[in-house]
Enzyme design. Structure first.
Site, PDB file in Angstrom:
ATOM      1  N   LYS A 187       0.869  -1.187   0.000  1.00  0.00           N
ATOM      2  CA  LYS A 187       0.000   0.000   0.000  1.00  0.00           C
ATOM      3  C   LYS A 187       0.903   1.232   0.000  1.00  0.00           C
ATOM      4  CE  LYS A 187      -3.244   2.644   2.922  1.00  0.00           C
ATOM      5  NZ  LYS A 187      -4.166   2.644   4.078  1.00  0.00           N
ATOM      6  N   LYS A 191     -10.330  13.003   7.755  1.00  0.00           N
ATOM      7  CA  LYS A 191      -9.894  12.592   9.097  1.00  0.00           C
ATOM      8  C   LYS A 191      -9.869  13.808  10.022  1.00  0.00           C
ATOM      9  CE  LYS A 191      -6.762   8.788   7.880  1.00  0.00           C
ATOM     10  NZ  LYS A 191      -7.495   7.735   8.599  1.00  0.00           N
ATOM     11  N   ASP A 209       1.478   6.348   5.592  1.00  0.00           N
ATOM     12  CA  ASP A 209       0.514   5.432   5.002  1.00  0.00           C
ATOM     13  C   ASP A 209       1.057   4.740   3.749  1.00  0.00           C
ATOM     14  OD1 ASP A 209      -1.894   4.248   5.530  1.00  0.00           O
ATOM     15  OD2 ASP A 209      -3.084   5.657   4.360  1.00  0.00           O
ATOM     16  N   ARG A 239      -7.704  -0.381   0.857  1.00  0.00           N
ATOM     17  CA  ARG A 239      -8.239  -1.585   0.215  1.00  0.00           C
ATOM     18  C   ARG A 239      -8.607  -1.306  -1.249  1.00  0.00           C
ATOM     19  NH1 ARG A 239     -12.795  -1.854   4.781  1.00  0.00           N
ATOM     20  NH2 ARG A 239     -11.119  -0.782   5.863  1.00  0.00           N
TER      21      ARG A 239
HETATM   22  N1  BES Z   1      -4.408   4.553   6.810  1.00  0.00           N
HETATM   23  C1  BES Z   1      -5.590   4.329   7.545  1.00  0.00           C
HETATM   24  C2  BES Z   1      -5.396   3.336   8.680  1.00  0.00           C
HETATM   25  C3  BES Z   1      -4.616   3.844   9.858  1.00  0.00           C
HETATM   26  C4  BES Z   1      -5.216   4.647  10.789  1.00  0.00           C
HETATM   27  C5  BES Z   1      -3.318   3.467  10.029  1.00  0.00           C
HETATM   28  C6  BES Z   1      -4.509   5.093  11.890  1.00  0.00           C
HETATM   29  C7  BES Z   1      -2.609   3.905  11.122  1.00  0.00           C
HETATM   30  C8  BES Z   1      -3.198   4.726  12.047  1.00  0.00           C
HETATM   31  C9  BES Z   1      -6.681   3.786   6.639  1.00  0.00           C
HETATM   32  O1  BES Z   1      -6.659   4.238   5.340  1.00  0.00           O
HETATM   33  C10 BES Z   1      -7.982   4.197   7.233  1.00  0.00           C
HETATM   34  O2  BES Z   1      -8.238   5.372   7.270  1.00  0.00           O
HETATM   35  N2  BES Z   1      -8.764   3.232   7.678  1.00  0.00           N
HETATM   36  C11 BES Z   1     -10.016   3.514   8.286  1.00  0.00           C
HETATM   37  C12 BES Z   1     -10.996   2.496   7.791  1.00  0.00           C
HETATM   38  C13 BES Z   1     -12.430   2.810   8.163  1.00  0.00           C
HETATM   39  C14 BES Z   1     -12.901   4.039   7.425  1.00  0.00           C
HETATM   40  C15 BES Z   1     -13.273   1.625   7.797  1.00  0.00           C
HETATM   41  C16 BES Z   1      -9.826   3.412   9.788  1.00  0.00           C
HETATM   42  O3  BES Z   1      -9.069   2.555  10.249  1.00  0.00           O
HETATM   43  O4  BES Z   1     -10.423   4.232  10.509  1.00  0.00           O
HETATM   44 ZN    ZN Z   2      -4.850   4.834   4.635  1.00  0.00          ZN
HETATM   45 MN    MN Z   3      -7.727   6.086   5.145  1.00  0.00          MN
END
Ligand code: BES
Ligand code: ZN
Ligand code: MN
Length: 497
Positions: free
Chosen positions: A268, A280, A291, A354
């Protein structure tokens, strides 16, 4: 830095500093006895007097006069019965803390004959030399490219590691360790590079640079036009919210036989994740520059392969995009047709990892893989489940999962498996498309993997969620270099002899 192995007697070595191990309880290693003899019983005297305790990961520097060494660094190695590879590594890290900014220019390290508990694969002299090599490189890491005031130049420039012989097997192990440390450091450099520099095309340039530095690496980069032609619409959908166009980066290392199926690594590569329209919260958002940690670890592993030339075929594919909320960005509710032909309803634009990975997972079928491992900072939920110690592992094949778990154990870079049961799949049901890109709050790491699994049906596949392990937060903020050691251990265990 000059690193080498030597099997000369301790007494006939010469350096600014001699490093020895001292157990808190147990038998003194041969090298420690040799040093004590050369120093006329000094170590025993200081030990008896209580100046040296041998407590694990403590260090004491003893100035010397009229000796082949200006000082002795005594590293406590704890109890013989309690010296796991992890505890031994703690002692190595303490040693490096004492050496790295110290006055010694040259050092002889005599720690590879300290007995460590555990199976041969982690306690043999070869394993210890590999761990020493990796720790040397990894603990000397600094990142000051963007500071106007550079840290003072390091005095240390020559490290000799004492070994029972300087034969090929031990040298190879030591060199693999050094290469692994350097691979981790490349991963950290890429991760730490700020997101205004590290964008998808910059990552593509780093791949081209790797191919230029090492003849055995070939690179191909697909731009947005080529991806459009192919139908990689989910990568494109994520990239559309940014002025930085997405890239699909392919690197190949072919050290095996032509007919050996390649192990495929998919990373990724979100160079910054704002969340997109599902923006966010602001606090700590700077950390979303990490990321692209999955792709950074793929780069690190490729560099180790290039440096050590094992007999194995490995293909790396990086799905690079920036997730921004510009005018072209995807909206919650958008439906996109993936490269596989399946449709996805994007209910949350922050579940973008994803989306870029699914097209990459479809793309890699063309390599007829022996196995596919994807690496991704995919879910915050993984940090809730496992914290910052274990990488999350999900797989559609038990043998592959067990191999990766074992590689992580051996390398001290552990993963922990979560289930990928069919029962979770229905959380991805969509009223309008073949699937939604989110599965609600329960089991967020698992439903993310469930999403990926739908694109990975045709081969043995494992997913490593490194959201909790790819970087450190807080005062020591920075990329960790994980899970390069796990990947290297896994790949080396598949290399031909
Ligand atoms: N890159 C983030 C995941 C992440 C969050 C990694 C915090 C490290 C620290 C990912 O793209 C993301 O935002 N995932 C969401 C998924 C949700 C929207 C289903 C998450 O984990 O909140
Ligand atoms: Zn992400
Ligand atoms: Mn994300």
């Amino acid at each position: 830095m000059n690193f080498s192995l030597s099997s000369k007697a301790i007494a006939s070595s010469k350096a600014d500093c001699l490093v020895i191990g001292l157990p808190e309880k147990g038998t003194w290693p041969d090298s420690t006895n040799q040093a004590d003899e050369a120093l006329g019983g000094l170590i025993k005297t200081l030990h008896k007097a209580g100046d040296l305790t041998g407590k694990n990961a403590t260090t004491v520097t003893v100035p010397l006069t009229d000796q082949p060494w200006s000082r002795l660094l005594v590293v406590g190695t704890g109890k013989d019965t309690d010296r796991s590879p992890a505890n031994y590594r703690k002692a190595l890290i303490a040693m490096m803390a004492a050496l790295k900014d110290g006055p010694s220019k040259s050092v002889v390290i005599a720690l590879a004959d300290t007995p460590v508990t555990g199976e041969e694969a982690v306690s043999s002299e070869t394993a210890l030399l590999s761990l020493i090599g990796r720790t040397l490189e990894d603990q000397l890491y600094t990142f000051s490219d963007y500071k106007s005031e550079k840290p003072a130049a390091r005095k240390l420039n020559k490290v000799v590691v004492h070994a029972s012989s300087a034969g090929k097997a031990l040298k190879d192990a030591f060199n693999l360790g050094l290469a692994t440390g350097r691979g981790m450091n490349l991963t950290r450099d890429l991760g730490n590079t700020p997101p205004n520099i590290c964008h998808p095309e910059w990552l593509a340039q780093q791949a081209k640079k790797l191919a230029k530095d090492y003849d055995c690496i070939k690179t191909e980069v697909l731009d947005e036009k080529q991806m459009e032609k192919m139908g990689m619409n989910t990568i494109l959908a994520v990239g559309k919210g940014s002025t930085q166009p997405p890239r699909l980066i392919v690197m190949e290392y072919r050290g095996g036989k032509a007919k050996d199926k390649p192990h495929v690594l998919v990373g990724k590569g979100i160079t910054f994740d704002t969340g997109g329209i599902s923006l966010k919260p602001g606090e700590g958002m700077d950390e979303m520059k990490y990321d692209m940690g999955g792709s950074a670890s793929v780069f690190g592993a490729m560099k180790v392969l290039a440096e050590t030339q094992p007999k194995i075929n490995v293909v790396a594919v990086i799905a690079a995009a920036e997730n921004m909320p510009d005018g072209g960005a995807s909206r919650p509710g958008d439906i996109v047709t993936t490269l596989s032909g399946m449709t996805v309803e994007i209910l949350n634009t922050d579940a973008e990892g994803r989306l870029v990975l699914c097209d990459a997972l479809t793309y890699v079928k063309k390599f007829d893989p022996a196995a596919v491992i994807d690496l991704a900072t995919l879910t915050g939920a993984c940090i809730i489940a496992l914290g910052n110690h274990a990488t999350g592992l999900l797989a559609n094949n038990d043998d592959l999962a067990n191999e990766l778990l074992a590689a992580g154990e051996r390398a001290g870079d552990r993963a922990w498996r979560l289930p990928l049961w069919d029962e979770y799949q229905s959380q991805l049901d969509s009223n309008f498309a073949d699937m939604a890109n989110i599965g609600g709050r329960p089991a967020g790491t698992i439903t993310a993997a469930c999403f990926l699994s739908r694109f990975a049906k045709d081969y043995r596949w494992a997913h490593l969620d490194i959201a909790g392990t790819a970087w450190h937060s807080g005062k020591a903020k920075g990329s960790s270099g994980r899970p390069v050691p796990l990947l290297v251990d896994y790949l080396m265990s598949h290399a031909g002899k």
